[in-house]
Design an enzyme around this catalytic site. Sequence first.
Site, PDB file in Angstrom:
ATOM      1  CD  GLU A 266     -58.286 -24.184 -18.021  1.00  0.00           C
ATOM      2  OE1 GLU A 266     -57.944 -23.347 -17.165  1.00  0.00           O
ATOM      3  OE2 GLU A 266     -59.377 -24.180 -18.598  1.00  0.00           O
TER       4      GLU A 266
ATOM      5  CB  CYS B 196     -58.824 -21.610 -20.933  1.00  0.00           C
ATOM      6  SG  CYS B 196     -59.562 -20.156 -21.725  1.00  0.00           S
TER       7      CYS B 196
END
Length: 362
Positions: free
Chosen positions: A354, A320
């Site tokens: 992501e 992330c």
Amino acid sequence: MPLPRLDPAAYPAQLAAKVARFQADFAAFALPEPAVFASAPLHYRLRAEFRAWQHGEVFDYAMFDPDNPRQPVLMADFPAADAAICALMPRLRAAILADEALHRRLFGVEFLATLSGEMLVTLIYHRPLDAAWEEAAHRLAAALKIGLIGRSKGQKIVLERDWVLEQFELDGRTLRYQQFEGSFSQPNGEVNRHMLGWARAQAAGLGGDLLELYCGNGNFTVALAPQFGRVLATEVSKPSVRAAQYNLAANAVGNAAIVRMASEEISAALAGREDFQRLEEIDLTGYRFSTLFVDPPRSGLDPATLELARGFDHILYISCNPRTLHDNVAALHDTHEIAAAAAFDQFPYTDHLETGLLLRRR
């Protein structure tokens, strides 16, 4: 980051720019052409949190822009949220305004939805909740067919249950996940399905056993377990461990074990530096790990976990935070090369992207 401006016409170009930045940042590592998984341009978030902005005799849903944090942004709806949340917002507001026991000193409203159609709402108050509130809350939950929780300082009143059950199809299986109020779950449900599908595709044929760190509620564990002989998964959060154990049972996953340990602890155990009572029923020497799966927090992998990763033939890494991913890949570059890459747009109209990598031992 500022509140995003949702413009579906501009979304493809914005996503292309994020992917191009990802490719440029990792060009030094011979990044393969990434698979790109776009979000729906609207109604993609399964979670939404609002302040209940009180003015006069009414309230409105509100958010705050970090660039102007003292000025509420009032919202009649929120097109980023799941369509079911958007449909519920005006009905819920009208019902709360019609009942003094529900409206008085309401501070916040949180929604948790699922792809399978369940809905849980949490009402947060600046006052103690009493029997009158609970009676009114039962009427509200029944009328709107929702799960409902009331919170105030030192109080949590749960009507029936404080979790939803997510359910969706993936590669011919129906996956089921218990998701607790207040605990982490993937906010973009359809993109999460793409993440799980991509990870399964990369794991196909790797064989051996899997070590998973930061397993959360078992989101990836449940999906990946059939690809391996056995799975050992770790997580530090007690509610997440409970949910993961439930999810393994709900999906009839019999080849996975979960232990509540930090990544540094399992690294120390596998290196033989420390013994842990929590592993007394786990025979670490019996595993034949071929693959490490990690989905770490924004801080990425710590030095001990990076050293542990060097011993694996394959590393499946969901990130992330591209910056810490870059640092971790650089630290592993002498032992591992990037074999596959993916970009998952969990948060459209933001700079956030992501990413997924399959790293293979050189």
